[in-house]
Design an enzyme around this catalytic site. Structure first.
Site, short mmCIF file in Angstrom:
data_model
loop_
_atom_site.label_atom_id
_atom_site.label_comp_id
_atom_site.label_asym_id
_atom_site.label_seq_id
_atom_site.Cartn_x
_atom_site.Cartn_y
_atom_site.Cartn_z
CB CYS A 47 -12.73 -12.69 57.76
SG CYS A 47 -12.59 -11.15 56.87
CE LYS A 50 -8.78 -15.64 59.12
NZ LYS A 50 -8.32 -14.25 59.29
CE1 TYR A 176 -5.18 -11.59 58.29
CE2 TYR A 176 -3.87 -9.79 57.43
CZ TYR A 176 -5.07 -10.48 57.50
OH TYR A 176 -6.14 -10.04 56.78
CD GLU A 180 -5.15 -15.38 59.99
OE1 GLU A 180 -5.63 -14.69 60.91
OE2 GLU A 180 -5.58 -15.28 58.82
CD GLU A 441 -8.01 -14.99 87.24
OE1 GLU A 441 -8.34 -14.38 88.27
OE2 GLU A 441 -8.04 -16.23 87.15
C1 LIG Z 1 -7.18 -14.89 53.36
C2 LIG Z 1 -7.68 -13.60 53.96
C3 LIG Z 1 -8.03 -13.57 55.29
C4 LIG Z 1 -8.51 -12.38 55.84
N1 LIG Z 1 -8.85 -12.38 57.16
C5 LIG Z 1 -9.33 -11.27 57.74
C6 LIG Z 1 -9.74 -11.27 59.09
O1 LIG Z 1 -9.66 -12.29 59.80
N2 LIG Z 1 -10.24 -10.12 59.62
C7 LIG Z 1 -10.35 -8.98 58.88
O2 LIG Z 1 -10.83 -7.97 59.39
N3 LIG Z 1 -9.96 -8.94 57.59
C8 LIG Z 1 -9.46 -10.07 57.00
N4 LIG Z 1 -9.09 -10.04 55.68
C9 LIG Z 1 -9.12 -8.75 54.95
C10 LIG Z 1 -10.53 -8.41 54.50
O3 LIG Z 1 -11.06 -9.48 53.74
C11 LIG Z 1 -10.50 -7.14 53.65
O4 LIG Z 1 -9.86 -6.12 54.39
C12 LIG Z 1 -11.89 -6.64 53.28
O5 LIG Z 1 -12.59 -7.63 52.56
C13 LIG Z 1 -11.78 -5.36 52.44
O6 LIG Z 1 -13.05 -4.95 52.04
P1 LIG Z 1 -13.24 -4.10 50.70
O7 LIG Z 1 -14.66 -3.68 50.68
O8 LIG Z 1 -12.20 -3.08 50.58
O9 LIG Z 1 -12.96 -5.13 49.51
P2 LIG Z 1 -13.52 -6.57 49.19
O10 LIG Z 1 -14.19 -7.17 50.35
O11 LIG Z 1 -12.39 -7.31 48.59
O12 LIG Z 1 -14.63 -6.31 48.10
C14 LIG Z 1 -14.35 -5.84 46.83
C15 LIG Z 1 -15.41 -6.34 45.88
O13 LIG Z 1 -15.31 -5.64 44.64
C16 LIG Z 1 -15.51 -6.54 43.57
N5 LIG Z 1 -14.88 -5.94 42.38
C17 LIG Z 1 -13.58 -5.69 42.17
N6 LIG Z 1 -13.41 -5.04 41.01
C18 LIG Z 1 -14.64 -4.88 40.47
C19 LIG Z 1 -15.12 -4.27 39.30
N7 LIG Z 1 -14.29 -3.62 38.46
N8 LIG Z 1 -16.45 -4.32 39.02
C20 LIG Z 1 -17.31 -4.93 39.90
N9 LIG Z 1 -16.91 -5.50 41.04
C21 LIG Z 1 -15.59 -5.47 41.33
C22 LIG Z 1 -14.85 -7.81 44.05
O14 LIG Z 1 -15.33 -8.93 43.34
C23 LIG Z 1 -15.24 -7.82 45.52
O15 LIG Z 1 -16.46 -8.50 45.74
C24 LIG Z 1 -8.62 -11.21 55.06
C25 LIG Z 1 -8.27 -11.24 53.72
C26 LIG Z 1 -7.80 -12.42 53.16
C27 LIG Z 1 -7.44 -12.45 51.71
#
Ligand SMILES: Cc1cc2nc3c(=O)[nH]c(=O)nc-3n(C[C@H](O)[C@H](O)[C@H](O)COP(=O)(O)OP(=O)(O)OC[C@H]3O[C@@H](n4cnc5c(N)ncnc54)[C@H](O)[C@@H]3O)c2cc1C
Length: 454
Positions: A47, A50, A176, A180, A441
């Protein structure tokens, strides 16, 4: 250092950080494990970067528009490394903020790969942590189909760190993120072809909005190649040759695949420690985010319900309150009427049901539509337009869905989402005095409806 906690969270992304912080604020002892980047996908490769790129990609259009207002904009140039590096600096600042927030909340941070061992234990490197509750919030990763030449294509993460901006780009995918990316790259000056195997992209969004965005993008100069399947990609003399099913070929400098995301389960569970999965390969949870393994919870993208940051945040807060809060949530997490946006060019804002979904639930809907040219564009010949659409249950007058495509759609939709979440009727919209002159509006002055029955 203690290795015993009430809660160990794997993944410091949107859901994990929020759950960890809130659990600590409720008095739990909490550890969090992160292997790649603090803040997760949204902050680092989703997000946030982007949206910064989306802002950046609008400037050429703004320069052109400025001329209609009497400005002479001469000799502007775009330097990709400046945008990329300024973005990366901002992301590093946010990474620091996320770590500080966790520290200030009293959450113990472990950097490394977390693995669920079973029996309430999690390993991170050589260290084994013990916890009453374990939360898996590891998010997802891009999915690229297995095709010949897969090694020559790039994924969404790569866009944020490109050395140079390619001239000719294919963006493969119809969701999406692909849409984008196509808009951003086009805005930044690339020649973009969006390739999608279906007849029309943005499946799941309202049909009129999908058609409208396709029209607008084509008018801006993006090539939309629908009903096209990539058979293979070859790298020849630094160029990427895309071979479509059926024999057609095209040459690009880069091919980006944005063909969906899958749960990131790599080496996450030791043998015998994995919980039950859904048919789609996500972690299966109940209404309380509990997996089939006692004491093991999961939320966010890894459960593949609604892959959005605010949803992961809300799930994290819900679970922390449920496990450790003084006041437990009264009901399961509510996934109805979640507003969302697509930062395509132009933006889409949407909340509630599409016309198709509404007709599957009620016998008849009134559909109000208005397409107009935003006032900002009326001084010149720019043909940017906006479309708004309201779907109303004919029997109850309740607004079931609001969809907008055009300038500021995302910002406008957020406010209306409150009204729709509260159950606003069309009469409530009509009783609201508009703010003039605005695009918003239009949403409170819609008068002409078409009755559509199932
Ligand atoms: C290009 C793109 C654009 C997006 N745009 C939007 C948007 O505009 N608005 C919106 O609401 N959402 C957007 N999203 C979606 C949003 O980023 C995700 O829905 C959100 O980040 C999910 O959160 P999460 O906590 O599930 O996982 P994440 O935010 O992915 O966090 C997971 C974390 O776990 C860590 N991890 C994974 N496995 C392990 C492990 N075994 N040990 C330790 N750490 C680990 C990863 O490194 C990561 O930091 C977008 C996604 C992408 C790819």
């Amino acid at each position: 250092m203690t290795t015993e906690f009430d809660l160990v969270v794997i993944g410091a992304g949107s859901g994990g950080v929020r759950a960890a912080r809130m659990a600590a604020s409720h008095g739990a002892s909490v550890a969090i494990i992160e292997e790649r980047f603090f803040g997760g996908t949204c902050v680092n490769v989703g997000c946030v970067p982007k949206k910064l790129f989306s802002y950046g990609s609008h400037f050429p259009q703004e320069f052109a528009l400025a001329e209609d207002y009497g400005y002479t904009v001469k000799g502007w140039e775009f330097d990709w490394p400046t945008l990329r590096d300024n973005k990366s600096r901002e992301i590093s600042r946010l990474n620091g903020i996320y770590q500080r927030i966790l520290n200030q909340a009293g959450v113990t941070i472990f950097e490394g790969h977390g693995q669920v061992l079973g029996g309430g234990k999690v390993s991170v490197g050589e260290t084994v942590l013990t916890a009453r509750h374990i939360l898996v919030a590891v998010g997802g990763k891009p999915f690229v189909p297995d095709l010949p030449g897969r090694e020559h294509v790039r994924i969404s993460d790569d866009l944020f760190y490109l050395d140079t901006l390619p001239k000719r780009v294919a963006v493969v995918g119809g969701g999406y993120i692909a849409t984008e990316f196509a808009g951003i790259l086009h805005g930044l000056g690339c020649q973009v072809t969006q390739v999608y195997r279906g007849a029309l992209f943005l499946r799941g969004f309202d049909q009129d909005i999908r058609e409208f965005i396709a029209e607008q993008m084509k008018e801006q100069g993006v090539t939309l190649k629908f009903n096209a399947d990539v058979a293979s990609v070859e790298a020849i003399n630094g160029e990427k040759h895309v071979n479509y099913q059926g024999g057609e070929q095209a040459v690009f400098d880069e091919v980006f695949y944005a063909t969906g995301r899958i749960p990131k389960l790599d080496d996450l569970f030791a043998e015998g420690a994995a919980p039950a999965m859904t048919e789609g390969g996500a972690i299966k949870v109940d209404d309380g985010f509990a997996t089939s393994v006692e004491g093991l919870y999961a939320l966010g993208d890894v459960i593949d319900r609604v892959q959005l940051t605010p949803v992961a945040l809300a799930e994290g807060m819900w679970l922390a309150a449920q496990l450790y809060g003084e006041h437990k949530p009264e009901a399961a997490m509510d996934y109805h009427n979640i507003a969302t946006a697509v930062f395509s060019h132009p933006n889409i804002g949407t909340v509630g049901l599409t016309e198709e979904q509404a007709l599957a639930r009620v016998p008849a809907v009134r559909v109000y539509k208005s397409a107009f040219r935003p006032m900002r564009y009326t001084l010149g010949d720019k043909q940017e337009r906006s479309l708004i659409k309201l779907i109303v249950d004919d029997a109850t007058d309740k607004v079931l869905g609001l969809h907008m495509a055009g300038e500021d759609s995302a910002e406008i939709t957020q406010g209306f989402a409150v009204a729709i979440k509260m159950g606003a009727t069309k009469a409530d919209f009509d009783a609201t005095v508009g703010i003039h002159p605005t695009a918003a509006e239009e949403l409170v002055t819609l008068r002409q409806a078409v009755l559509v029955t199932a």
